[in-house]
Design an enzyme around this catalytic site. Structure first.
Site, PDB file in Angstrom:
ATOM      1  N   CYS A   1      13.251  25.836   1.535  1.00 27.20           N
ATOM      2  CA  CYS A   1      12.031  26.407   0.614  1.00 27.20           C
ATOM      3  C   CYS A   1      11.332  25.403  -0.027  1.00 27.20           C
ATOM      4  CB  CYS A   1      12.879  26.136  -0.712  1.00 27.20           C
ATOM      5  SG  CYS A   1      14.051  27.688  -0.552  1.00 27.20           S
TER       6      CYS A   1
ATOM      7  N   ARG B   1       0.742 -10.553   7.409  1.00 28.60           N
ATOM      8  CA  ARG B   1       0.755  -9.404   6.587  1.00 28.60           C
ATOM      9  C   ARG B   1       1.849  -8.980   6.494  1.00 28.60           C
ATOM     10  NH1 ARG B   1      -4.133  -9.546   8.613  1.00 28.60           N
ATOM     11  NH2 ARG B   1      -3.591  -7.583   9.933  1.00 28.60           N
TER      12      ARG B   1
ATOM     13  N   LYS C   1       0.559  -1.790   0.718  1.00 25.94           N
ATOM     14  CA  LYS C   1      -0.092   0.320  -0.124  1.00 25.94           C
ATOM     15  C   LYS C   1       1.064   1.634  -0.226  1.00 25.94           C
ATOM     16  CE  LYS C   1      -0.578   0.082   4.825  1.00 25.94           C
ATOM     17  NZ  LYS C   1      -0.617  -1.029   6.135  1.00 25.94           N
TER      18      LYS C   1
ATOM     19  N   ASP D   1      11.553  23.681  -2.778  1.00 27.33           N
ATOM     20  CA  ASP D   1      11.654  22.756  -3.823  1.00 27.33           C
ATOM     21  C   ASP D   1      13.677  22.478  -3.790  1.00 27.33           C
ATOM     22  OD1 ASP D   1       9.846  22.444  -5.771  1.00 27.33           O
ATOM     23  OD2 ASP D   1      10.362  24.861  -6.705  1.00 27.33           O
TER      24      ASP D   1
ATOM     25  N   TYR E   1      14.480  32.366   1.979  1.00 17.98           N
ATOM     26  CA  TYR E   1      13.445  33.184   2.446  1.00 17.98           C
ATOM     27  C   TYR E   1      13.437  33.785   3.648  1.00 17.98           C
ATOM     28  CZ  TYR E   1      11.457  31.298  -1.786  1.00 17.98           C
ATOM     29  OH  TYR E   1      10.677  31.283  -3.400  1.00 17.98           O
TER      30      TYR E   1
ATOM     31  N   ARG F   1     -10.783  -0.774  14.043  1.00 16.95           N
ATOM     32  CA  ARG F   1     -11.398   0.966  12.521  1.00 16.95           C
ATOM     33  C   ARG F   1     -12.273   0.463  12.201  1.00 16.95           C
ATOM     34  NH1 ARG F   1      -5.120   1.721  10.512  1.00 16.95           N
ATOM     35  NH2 ARG F   1      -5.502  -0.237   9.526  1.00 16.95           N
TER      36      ARG F   1
HETATM   37  C1  LIG Z   1      -0.432  -1.753   6.708  1.00 17.46           C
HETATM   38  C2  LIG Z   1      -0.917  -2.792   7.334  1.00 17.46           C
HETATM   39  C3  LIG Z   1      -0.289  -3.779   7.718  1.00 17.46           C
HETATM   40  C4  LIG Z   1       1.366  -3.976   7.675  1.00 17.46           C
HETATM   41  O1  LIG Z   1       2.109  -3.631   8.770  1.00 17.46           O
HETATM   42  P1  LIG Z   1       3.514  -3.741   9.539  1.00 17.46           P
HETATM   43  O2  LIG Z   1       3.622  -2.837  10.360  1.00 17.46           O
HETATM   44  O3  LIG Z   1       3.855  -2.118   8.224  1.00 17.46           O
HETATM   45  O4  LIG Z   1       3.747  -4.811   8.794  1.00 17.46           O
HETATM   46  C5  LIG Z   1      -0.683  -5.030   7.986  1.00 17.46           C
HETATM   47  N1  LIG Z   1      -2.362  -5.365   8.123  1.00 17.46           N
HETATM   48  C6  LIG Z   1      -2.831  -4.529   8.015  1.00 17.46           C
HETATM   49  C7  LIG Z   1      -4.616  -3.952   8.301  1.00 17.46           C
HETATM   50  C8  LIG Z   1      -2.528  -3.208   7.166  1.00 17.46           C
HETATM   51  O5  LIG Z   1      -3.145  -1.587   7.056  1.00 17.46           O
END
Ligand SMILES: *Cc1c(COP(=O)(O)O)cnc(C)c1O
Length: 814
Positions: free
Chosen positions: A757, A667, A482, A759, A709, A581
């Site tokens: 600044c 994950r 992501k 850039d 600036y 969430r």
């Molecule tokens: C981003 C995310 C992860 C990964 O988390 P890390 O701490 O980066 O390993 C796992 N599950 C969900 C739902 C996430 O949004």
């Protein structure tokens, strides 16, 4: 030859090519596939795929995978890797020419490549391609030995005890070079001596062993292990008592002059490097050449021409959405083949272009050499070929097809160069050094300002390998890509993960998933925040939604009804267990089961939840409560749902701290990028990215002047400042201005001076010696991303994802 049972219903085959990986190979007559089994990887699973591609000869240990295939030759063995090694050993034993075996923690590949440069006018050399030095790389290297060669250079690398004996039996070096020993893979050895001893076992039967006496552990271990052996020990040192004693070492701006005594006389060389490791590598080569009796005149004329060895293939975003792959590795047919196979894997664009120079010093007749090049280009379906150099131009007739052009030299090509000629194609650039192809890659690179985020894919691979050691072999991995892969570049990282056989990807929004599909990513992708407006394209692109409440369930079912899709569509159910969430609450599980049971439009592939504080011991009680609530919800769903599903709750820190809850999948996010909030876990991970820029301008500003600036203060003393092309629009927050933050130049702190600044920004370099064009590190080796995040009162996730898209991402891999 390999031991095993031959079963055949195919015509007998002569084997020319050994194939270990279904992904990278060329199908040619006489290919033999070895179905090697590793801890996580089982080559048998790819038999059907290579059969499809035309391979008919297999070495397997499990015959059930080949029972359905027609017209094949099979050798059934107990251990496929062992039989590959046996084959390599027997092949190597057919040849009696000298074999130089090279091992050590660092410098193996450079010493090998340098020796090839130094000796290739006197010998017909066969050598390991790139750094093919492992249990599988060595057999492939040895398989290249042929009658026409008269010297072999083979490197050997190990990571665990016991491995070197296997390599030694295959390689049987006549001369050995031990480069050095460092910390790599130390975790697998009791102590440094054990590791040295293991490495030395490569040379058990060598006639000669070359090493540097100034590594005390190596010198002592060689004494212990070779004291009573006939092996001739040849050492070099900066102190008396070695065969080659360095007495002179003068470094200039860009070269080093080395003088020393060998065999009672004084010798001298100049090398075009100044770094200590280059001097060490060159001395190994020098001592070998002196030992071989090569004259000072010859050594002296070749040493100054040693090339830098680029170990890495560089991929960068090019003009007009091209992908440019810059292979500065030396120019020979084997490395061309490796580069072409890599190019083929990059499916970003459909069209492939190769820009190649003459291949110098191949030792082969040009007709045959360029015939081979033409065959490779044809095999890898290169759409357009640009050949640069007099030899290629003279053999243009070997390259059929309209889409070939030839130029006598780089200058002439650049003269005709038009940006519009290159559009949405993958371009391989590979030239011998004196063709200066960097001038071509400069033109093809997308012109952004000179701030880049470097991403090291080898490190990412190490992180992935490490994470895999924490998991059961059967546990699947969903990699989180992501937010543009945590700022690292969506497509390239996804491609890397697909290649490394990660099981799933997850993106935040549908658009990100669509973009991945459009560049050819085929693996399953889950979308975390599927917007209802995007459901139709999700279905079209096979993107699997996370379903987190009844509203999203209903509207997704409606979208499926509208579509003409057949079969059940894969979805993932998100359960809220305490993160609060997205997700179904525990009380809703019963109603959810009932709703899913009523429809056959969807198939639940996974059920998951997310931990709120997996990194923190303080929250462990809540984390464990989350895990047990999740397990209960999953059990409840399992009682109702017809098909089995995967369960997953662990993110990176969860994997590290609560591995018992890995279920069927995890994950993986931040750890893949080499970052962890936990200082212990950090030691096992390698940060993959480095944000660097270059100095645009240097000026001396007198006392009493202001900088940038609306300066807050005027200078109390004269200052030397550097302007760097990175500003708040690149992700360098304004809050770091006026001395709060700093960058690193030449290893030293250069604080921001004045306001940052949009850039650009200015840094104080009064006490740093540096020049315009020098590199500036924002974070990386010298300045950790953690320190930068602390200074910004945030976490590394935010630092990474704030780096603007206009900062070019450059990917490195070996
Ligand atoms: C981003 C995310 C992860 C990964 O988390 P890390 O701490 O980066 O390993 C796992 N599950 C969900 C739902 C996430 O949004």
């Amino acid at each position: 030859m390999m031991g095993g049972i031959l079963q055949t219903d195919h015509q007998p085959a002569t084997i020319h090519h050994l194939i270990l990986d279904s992904r990278i190979f060329q199908i040619q007559a006489g290919s033999l596939f070895f179905a090697i089994e590793g801890v996580r990887h089982n080559g048998h699973h790819y038999i059907a795929e290579v059969y499809q591609k035309g391979v008919r000869n297999f070495v397997v240990s499990d015959p059930s995978y080949i029972s359905a295939l027609q017209d094949i030759n099979v050798i059934l063995v107990e251990n496929v890797l062992a039989s590959l090694q046996k084959l390599a050993e027997n092949h190597r034993n057919k040849f009696t020419y000298p074999v130089i075996g090279i091992t050590g923690s660092n410098g193996k590949t450079i010493v090998k490549e340098w020796l090839a440069h130094l000796l290739d006018r006197d010998f017909n050399i066969v050598k390991s391609p790139k750094s093919y030095n492992s249990q599988t790389g060595v057999p492939l290297s040895l398989w290249r030995f042929q009658d026409e060669h008269n010297l072999a250079l083979v490197e050997a690398g190990i990571s665990e005890p016991g491995e070197m004996q296997l390599l030694a039996r295959m390689i049987r070096p006549t001369t050995g070079i031990f480069t050095n020993v460092g910390p790599a893979h130390q975790e697998n050895f009791a102590d440094i001596d054990e590791k040295i001893k293991e490495k030395l076992s490569l040379f058990a039967e060598a006639e000669t062993l070359i090493y540097c006496k100034d590594h005390p552990r190596i010198h002592e271990m060689i004494g212990v292990n070779f004291g009573d052996k006939p092996t001739r020990l040849l050492s070099w040192s900066r102190h008396p008592g070695a065969d080659l004693v360095l007495t002179k070492e003068t470094q200039n701006e860009d070269h080093t002059l080395l003088g020393g005594n060998f065999g009672g006389t004084y010798h001298e060389i100049t090398i075009p490097f100044t770094h200590a490791s280059s001097i060490e590598n060159a001395c190994h080569c020098w001592l070998l050449m002196l030992h071989m009796g090569i004259s000072d005149a010859v050594i002296g004329s070749r040493m100054p021409l040693l090339p830098p060895i680029a170990m890495r293939l560089e991929q960068l975003a090019g003009i007009n959405r091209c992908l440019v792959i810059n292979d500065a590795y030396n120019s020979d047919v084997m490395s061309l083949e490796i580069a072409l196979s890599q190019l083929k894997l990059q499916r970003k664009n459909k069209k492939f272009t190769a820009i190649l120079s003459d291949i110098l010093q191949s030792g082969e007749p040009q007709e045959i050499l360029y015939g081979n090049v033409a065959a490779l280009l044809h095999h890898y379906k290169v759409d357009r070929f640009i050949g640069i150099g007099p030899q290629l131009s003279a053999h243009s007739g070997l390259f059929s097809g309209e889409n070939t052009r030839f130029f006598p030299d780089t200058e002439t090509f650049l003269h005709t160069f038009r940006k519009d000629d290159f559009r949405e194609e993958n371009i391989l650039i590979k030239g011998a050094r004196n063709f200066a192809f960097e001038r071509i890659s400069e033109r093809l690179e997308e012109q952004t300002h000179e701030t880049i985020l470097e991403i090291d894919l080898n490190r990412m691979q190490q992180n992935l390998n490490y994470i895999r050691t924490l998991l059961k072999p059967s546990t699947k991995i969903m990699a989180m890509v992501k937010a543009f892969a945590y700022g690292s570049g969506g497509y390239e990282i996804a491609r890397f993960l697909e290649f490394n056989r990660v099981d799933y990807l997850a993106v935040a929004y549908t658009d990100e998933g669509v973009a991945l599909r459009q560049t050819g990513i085929e693996m399953p992708i889950m979308v975390l925040n599927p917007e209802i407006s995007g459901y139709d394209s999700m279905i079209r692109y096979r993107l699997e939604p996370q379903i987190y409440n009844f509203r999203t369930l209903q509207s997704f079912l409606q979208a499926l009804e509208r579509s003409d899709l057949e079969g059940a569509f894969p979805v993932h159910l998100k359960i809220n267990t305490g993160m609060n969430r997205l997700g179904f609450d525990l009380l809703e599980i019963e109603a959810l089961s009932a709703a899913i049971a009523r429809t056959d439009l969807i198939r639940v592939v996974s059920v998951f939840s997310h931990l709120a504080a997996s990194e923190s011991a303080e929250h462990d009680a809540r984390t464990l409560a989350q895990i047990s609530a999740f397990e209960k919800a999953a059990d409840q769903l399992r009682d109702i749902l017809p098909q089995p599903f995967l369960r997953h709750i662990l993110n990176s820190n969860g994997i590290d701290r609560h591995p018992d809850a890995q279920y069927e999948m995890v994950r993986l996010g931040l750890a893949l990028y080499g970052i962890s909030p936990d200082t212990e876990a950090r030691k096992q991970l390698n940060p993959v990215s480095r944000l660097v820029t270059t100095i645009s301008q240097i000026r001396i500003v007198p006392k009493g002047e202001g900088i940038g600036y609306s300066p807050k203060k005027l200078l109390a003393t004269e200052k030397r400042i550097a302007v760097i092309p990175i500003g708040y629009a690149d992700g360098m927050p304004r809050k770091l201005g006026n001395g709060i933050g700093h960058v690193v130049i030449d290893g030293k702190k250069a604080p921001f001076i004045g306001n940052i600044c949009m850039d650009m920004s200015m840094v104080d370099i009064t006490n740093i010696s540096c020049a315009e064009g020098d590199e500036v590190e924002v974070f990386g080796e010298h300045r950790s991303i953690y320190a930068l995040a602390d200074e910004l009162e945030t976490i590394p996730y935010e630092v990474l994802t704030n780096i603007s898209q206009r900062v070019k991402r450059v990917f490195h891999s070996e």
